[in-house]
Design a protein around this motif. Structure first.
Motif, short mmCIF file in Angstrom:
data_model
loop_
_atom_site.label_atom_id
_atom_site.label_comp_id
_atom_site.label_asym_id
_atom_site.label_seq_id
_atom_site.Cartn_x
_atom_site.Cartn_y
_atom_site.Cartn_z
N ARG A 110 3.92 1.67 -1.13
CA ARG A 110 4.71 1.86 -2.35
C ARG A 110 4.03 2.81 -3.33
O ARG A 110 4.67 3.68 -3.92
CB ARG A 110 4.98 0.52 -3.02
CG ARG A 110 5.85 0.65 -4.24
CD ARG A 110 6.08 -0.69 -4.90
NE ARG A 110 6.86 -0.48 -6.09
CZ ARG A 110 7.96 -1.14 -6.38
NH1 ARG A 110 8.39 -2.06 -5.56
NH2 ARG A 110 8.61 -0.89 -7.47
N GLU A 111 2.74 2.67 -3.49
CA GLU A 111 2.00 3.57 -4.39
C GLU A 111 2.11 5.02 -3.94
O GLU A 111 2.29 5.93 -4.75
CB GLU A 111 0.54 3.15 -4.47
CG GLU A 111 0.31 1.84 -5.19
CD GLU A 111 -1.16 1.50 -5.27
OE1 GLU A 111 -1.97 2.41 -5.51
OE2 GLU A 111 -1.49 0.31 -5.10
N ASN A 136 11.72 4.68 -9.20
CA ASN A 136 11.00 5.82 -8.67
C ASN A 136 11.50 6.32 -7.32
O ASN A 136 11.01 7.33 -6.83
CB ASN A 136 9.51 5.49 -8.55
CG ASN A 136 8.89 5.24 -9.91
OD1 ASN A 136 9.22 5.91 -10.88
ND2 ASN A 136 8.03 4.26 -10.00
N SER A 148 0.83 -1.21 0.00
CA SER A 148 0.00 0.00 0.00
C SER A 148 0.86 1.26 0.00
O SER A 148 0.57 2.23 -0.69
CB SER A 148 -0.91 0.02 1.23
OG SER A 148 -1.76 -1.09 1.22
N GLU A 151 5.67 6.32 -4.62
CA GLU A 151 5.87 6.62 -6.03
C GLU A 151 5.16 7.91 -6.45
O GLU A 151 5.71 8.70 -7.23
CB GLU A 151 5.43 5.44 -6.89
CG GLU A 151 6.37 4.25 -6.74
CD GLU A 151 5.94 3.02 -7.51
OE1 GLU A 151 4.81 2.98 -8.02
OE2 GLU A 151 6.76 2.08 -7.58
N MET A 152 3.98 8.16 -5.92
CA MET A 152 3.26 9.39 -6.25
C MET A 152 3.99 10.61 -5.67
O MET A 152 4.06 11.66 -6.32
CB MET A 152 1.83 9.33 -5.74
CG MET A 152 0.99 8.33 -6.52
SD MET A 152 -0.75 8.41 -6.10
CE MET A 152 -1.21 9.84 -7.04
#
Length: 68
Positions: A20-21, A49, A18, A24-25
Motif C-alpha cells: 500500500r505504501e 490515493n 507493505s 500511494e507513493m
C-alpha cells in the motif's frame, strides 16, 4: 520517466500493508493506480490515493469474521 497506468491485484495481509505504501507513493508521482480486490478482506480498504475496483467472492464478511 513518464507516469503510467498500473493495475494492482494485492494479496490480503502483510503483503498488502507493505504494498500500500508503494502504491500511494507511485500515485503521488503521477501514476494512475487501480487496485482490484475482493469485497471481503481484512486489510484492503479504499483510499483517496488510488481507484478501487471490488468484486464479490465466495465468502461473506460474517463468515470471515466467524473464522477469525
Amino acid at each position: 520517466a513518464a507516469a503510467g497506468k498500473l493495475l494492482v491485484v494485492p494479496v490480503d495481509g502483510s503483503h498488502w500493508l507493505s504494498m500500500r505504501e508503494v502504491v500511494e507513493m507511485l500515485q503521488q508521482k503521477g501514476h494512475e493506480v487501480v487496485v482490484v480486490a475482493p469485497e471481503v478482506s481484512l486489510h484492503i480498504k479504499p483510499s483517496k490515493n488510488f481507484v478501487m475496483k471490488m468484486f464479490s467472492g465466495p465468502i461473506t464478511q460474517e463468515e470471515m469474521e466467524k473464522d477469525f
